[in-house]
Design a protein around this motif. Sequence first.
Motif, PDB file in Angstrom:
ATOM      1  N   VAL A  63       0.490  -1.402  -0.226  1.00  0.00           N
ATOM      2  CA  VAL A  63       0.006   0.007  -0.249  1.00  0.00           C
ATOM      3  C   VAL A  63       0.620   1.202  -0.083  1.00  0.00           C
ATOM      4  O   VAL A  63       0.719   2.115  -0.549  1.00  0.00           O
ATOM      5  N   THR A  64       1.410   1.287   0.737  1.00  0.00           N
ATOM      6  CA  THR A  64       2.950   2.139   1.148  1.00  0.00           C
ATOM      7  C   THR A  64       3.389   3.125   0.034  1.00  0.00           C
ATOM      8  O   THR A  64       3.315   4.009  -0.501  1.00  0.00           O
ATOM      9  N   ILE A  65       4.428   1.655  -0.537  1.00  0.00           N
ATOM     10  CA  ILE A  65       5.522   2.080  -1.862  1.00  0.00           C
ATOM     11  C   ILE A  65       4.552   2.854  -2.377  1.00  0.00           C
ATOM     12  O   ILE A  65       4.400   3.942  -3.559  1.00  0.00           O
ATOM     13  N   PRO A  87      11.609   6.340   3.069  1.00  0.00           N
ATOM     14  CA  PRO A  87      10.982   5.174   3.432  1.00  0.00           C
ATOM     15  C   PRO A  87      11.130   4.432   5.004  1.00  0.00           C
ATOM     16  O   PRO A  87      11.712   5.515   5.805  1.00  0.00           O
ATOM     17  N   ARG A  88      10.668   3.971   5.127  1.00  0.00           N
ATOM     18  CA  ARG A  88      10.455   3.322   6.703  1.00  0.00           C
ATOM     19  C   ARG A  88      10.813   1.659   7.414  1.00  0.00           C
ATOM     20  O   ARG A  88      11.097   1.734   8.289  1.00  0.00           O
ATOM     21  N   ASN A  89      11.494   1.464   5.991  1.00  0.00           N
ATOM     22  CA  ASN A  89      11.938  -0.231   6.199  1.00  0.00           C
ATOM     23  C   ASN A  89      13.024  -0.423   5.137  1.00  0.00           C
ATOM     24  O   ASN A  89      12.874   0.115   4.001  1.00  0.00           O
ATOM     25  N   ASN A  91      13.364  -2.272   3.177  1.00  0.00           N
ATOM     26  CA  ASN A  91      12.147  -2.792   2.180  1.00  0.00           C
ATOM     27  C   ASN A  91      11.793  -2.261   0.892  1.00  0.00           C
ATOM     28  O   ASN A  91      12.235  -1.360  -0.051  1.00  0.00           O
ATOM     29  N   GLN A  92      11.411  -0.597   1.435  1.00  0.00           N
ATOM     30  CA  GLN A  92      10.897   0.770   1.033  1.00  0.00           C
ATOM     31  C   GLN A  92      11.917   1.538   0.922  1.00  0.00           C
ATOM     32  O   GLN A  92      12.050   2.118  -0.240  1.00  0.00           O
ATOM     33  N   ALA A  93      13.576   0.921   1.493  1.00  0.00           N
ATOM     34  CA  ALA A  93      14.435   2.015   1.105  1.00  0.00           C
ATOM     35  C   ALA A  93      14.702   1.452  -0.908  1.00  0.00           C
ATOM     36  O   ALA A  93      15.535   2.372  -1.241  1.00  0.00           O
ATOM     37  N   GLU A 141       3.638  22.054  26.135  1.00  0.00           N
ATOM     38  CA  GLU A 141       4.881  22.658  26.840  1.00  0.00           C
ATOM     39  C   GLU A 141       5.690  23.546  25.731  1.00  0.00           C
ATOM     40  O   GLU A 141       5.567  24.998  26.368  1.00  0.00           O
ATOM     41  N   SER A 142       6.762  23.074  25.092  1.00  0.00           N
ATOM     42  CA  SER A 142       7.062  24.267  24.267  1.00  0.00           C
ATOM     43  C   SER A 142       7.049  24.756  22.489  1.00  0.00           C
ATOM     44  O   SER A 142       7.611  25.120  22.445  1.00  0.00           O
ATOM     45  N   ARG A 143       5.055  24.368  22.731  1.00  0.00           N
ATOM     46  CA  ARG A 143       4.898  25.108  21.595  1.00  0.00           C
ATOM     47  C   ARG A 143       3.508  25.192  21.020  1.00  0.00           C
ATOM     48  O   ARG A 143       2.524  24.446  20.806  1.00  0.00           O
TER      49      ARG A 143
HETATM   50  P1  AP5 Z   1       4.291   9.589  11.493  1.00  0.00           P
HETATM   51  O1  AP5 Z   1       2.505  10.394  11.606  1.00  0.00           O
HETATM   52  O2  AP5 Z   1       5.179   9.644   9.809  1.00  0.00           O
HETATM   53  O3  AP5 Z   1       4.122   9.543  12.590  1.00  0.00           O
HETATM   54  P2  AP5 Z   1       6.115   8.916  13.517  1.00  0.00           P
HETATM   55  O4  AP5 Z   1       7.118   9.031  12.982  1.00  0.00           O
HETATM   56  O5  AP5 Z   1       5.947   8.191  14.315  1.00  0.00           O
HETATM   57  O6  AP5 Z   1       6.548  10.311  13.750  1.00  0.00           O
HETATM   58  P3  AP5 Z   1       5.407  10.661  15.298  1.00  0.00           P
HETATM   59  O7  AP5 Z   1       4.263  12.038  13.715  1.00  0.00           O
HETATM   60  O8  AP5 Z   1       4.961  11.472  15.600  1.00  0.00           O
HETATM   61  O9  AP5 Z   1       6.470  12.906  14.986  1.00  0.00           O
HETATM   62  P4  AP5 Z   1       7.679  13.853  14.413  1.00  0.00           P
HETATM   63  O10 AP5 Z   1       9.012  13.020  14.308  1.00  0.00           O
HETATM   64  O11 AP5 Z   1       7.139  14.500  13.205  1.00  0.00           O
HETATM   65  O12 AP5 Z   1       7.584  14.463  15.415  1.00  0.00           O
HETATM   66  P5  AP5 Z   1       6.573  16.198  15.604  1.00  0.00           P
HETATM   67  O13 AP5 Z   1       7.346  16.663  14.906  1.00  0.00           O
HETATM   68  O14 AP5 Z   1       4.824  15.847  15.292  1.00  0.00           O
HETATM   69  O15 AP5 Z   1       4.362   7.581  10.507  1.00  0.00           O
HETATM   70  C1  AP5 Z   1       2.450   7.141  11.879  1.00  0.00           C
HETATM   71  C2  AP5 Z   1       1.660   6.264  11.179  1.00  0.00           C
HETATM   72  O16 AP5 Z   1       1.373   5.807   9.731  1.00  0.00           O
HETATM   73  C3  AP5 Z   1       2.921   4.935  11.683  1.00  0.00           C
HETATM   74  O17 AP5 Z   1       2.317   4.262  13.028  1.00  0.00           O
HETATM   75  C4  AP5 Z   1       2.599   3.844  10.582  1.00  0.00           C
HETATM   76  O18 AP5 Z   1       1.484   3.046  11.056  1.00  0.00           O
HETATM   77  C5  AP5 Z   1       1.920   5.017   9.492  1.00  0.00           C
HETATM   78  N1  AP5 Z   1       3.244   5.324   8.214  1.00  0.00           N
HETATM   79  C6  AP5 Z   1       4.097   6.476   7.675  1.00  0.00           C
HETATM   80  N2  AP5 Z   1       4.872   6.440   6.488  1.00  0.00           N
HETATM   81  C7  AP5 Z   1       4.705   4.913   6.683  1.00  0.00           C
HETATM   82  C8  AP5 Z   1       6.040   4.325   6.057  1.00  0.00           C
HETATM   83  N3  AP5 Z   1       6.392   4.463   4.870  1.00  0.00           N
HETATM   84  N4  AP5 Z   1       5.451   2.881   5.578  1.00  0.00           N
HETATM   85  C9  AP5 Z   1       4.347   2.334   6.661  1.00  0.00           C
HETATM   86  N5  AP5 Z   1       3.671   2.888   7.636  1.00  0.00           N
HETATM   87  C10 AP5 Z   1       4.278   3.680   7.506  1.00  0.00           C
HETATM   88  O19 AP5 Z   1       6.996  16.494  17.050  1.00  0.00           O
HETATM   89  C11 AP5 Z   1       6.258  16.404  18.104  1.00  0.00           C
HETATM   90  C12 AP5 Z   1       6.283  16.976  19.074  1.00  0.00           C
HETATM   91  O20 AP5 Z   1       7.564  17.614  19.455  1.00  0.00           O
HETATM   92  C13 AP5 Z   1       5.116  18.095  19.338  1.00  0.00           C
HETATM   93  O21 AP5 Z   1       4.182  18.510  20.362  1.00  0.00           O
HETATM   94  C14 AP5 Z   1       6.073  19.087  18.036  1.00  0.00           C
HETATM   95  O22 AP5 Z   1       5.418  20.943  18.690  1.00  0.00           O
HETATM   96  C15 AP5 Z   1       7.063  18.860  20.054  1.00  0.00           C
HETATM   97  N6  AP5 Z   1       8.756  19.735  19.061  1.00  0.00           N
HETATM   98  C16 AP5 Z   1       9.379  19.338  17.874  1.00  0.00           C
HETATM   99  N7  AP5 Z   1      10.082  19.424  17.906  1.00  0.00           N
HETATM  100  C17 AP5 Z   1      10.745  19.970  19.223  1.00  0.00           C
HETATM  101  C18 AP5 Z   1      11.655  20.623  20.257  1.00  0.00           C
HETATM  102  N8  AP5 Z   1      12.987  20.916  19.764  1.00  0.00           N
HETATM  103  N9  AP5 Z   1      11.353  21.044  21.391  1.00  0.00           N
HETATM  104  C19 AP5 Z   1      10.590  20.580  21.767  1.00  0.00           C
HETATM  105  N10 AP5 Z   1       9.685  20.486  21.156  1.00  0.00           N
HETATM  106  C20 AP5 Z   1       9.775  19.934  19.836  1.00  0.00           C
END
Ligand code: AP5
Length: 218
Positions: A63-65, A87-89, A91-93, A141-143
């Motif tokens: 689905v993802t690719i 990519p996230r594994n 195979n995707q890379a 808290e931070s944003r």
């Molecule tokens: P995805 O949406 O990609 O989630 P994730 O990788 O778990 O990453 P997040 O979005 O949770 O975190 P982020 O690194 O973007 O952090 P953010 O900027 O929001 O994927 C979700 C799901 O989709 C997966 O689990 C999977 O099921 C599926 N999926 C997606 N891609 C896939 C793929 N390629 N293959 C298969 N499945 C896939 O920041 C987090 C928080 O921290 C925010 O509140 C932010 O305000 C705060 N923050 C950010 N920077 C700072 C800082 N410098 N100081 C303080 N606070 C900060």
Amino acid sequence: MRIVLVGPPGAGKGTQAAYLAKNLSIPHISTGDLFRANISQGTDLGKQAKAYMDAGDLVPDEVTIGMAEDRLDQADAVEGFLLDGFPRNVNQARALDGYLERNAIRLDGVLDLEVPESEVVRRIAGRRTCRNNSAHTFHVESRKPKTDGVCDECGGELYQRSDDSEQTVRNRIEVYHRETEPIIEFYKQQGLVVTISALGPVHEVTQRAMDALRRDQA
Ligand code: AP5
Ligand code: MG
């Protein structure tokens, strides 16, 4: 530039991608955001993805690719892109390498965001996401948003992502170590990886990332 962003859940990939994409004039392509948009529109693809996302597991590659390649084929990504969450594994890379080869293009860098696990948990626990656009992200808290519960960017309602529960986050972190971390080694072998600390104020991390990418290209 063609860049891949890697880092654990909550590292700040989406937060940084918004600024980096603007600075570099390239589209921010997040597979997580694409899945969430499909879920809120009730598409078949969204229905297929939802259960995996709620459990914190990877949506199957079949689905993802295809979804990622369709997005990369769009006109705004011809001159460059910032991939967030794909990519996230391995195979995707490999699939992405095949796509790049078919299109006679290559990646310029893989930006690896390093954050300790305790900070990842803190960031995810306080994250609030916009219902209209999951690229609009805040933190209690931070944003902080200017008005509680309201997105600064578009006025949308802020909510807590359904995969941000403690149990799902624990699984997402495990999946990251098991499935996603190996792509860092995969890209190291291609000499593409630039690692930076993602700790500190958001704008400082952006500056660090821009400096590291520039140094890498020099
Ligand atoms: P995805 O949406 O990609 O989630 P994730 O990788 O778990 O990453 P997040 O979005 O949770 O975190 P982020 O690194 O973007 O952090 P953010 O900027 O929001 O994927 C979700 C799901 O989709 C997966 O689990 C999977 O099921 C599926 N999926 C997606 N891609 C896939 C793929 N390629 N293959 C298969 N499945 C896939 O920041 C987090 C928080 O921290 C925010 O509140 C932010 O305000 C705060 N923050 C950010 N920077 C700072 C800082 N410098 N100081 C303080 N606070 C900060
Ligand atoms: Mg994200």
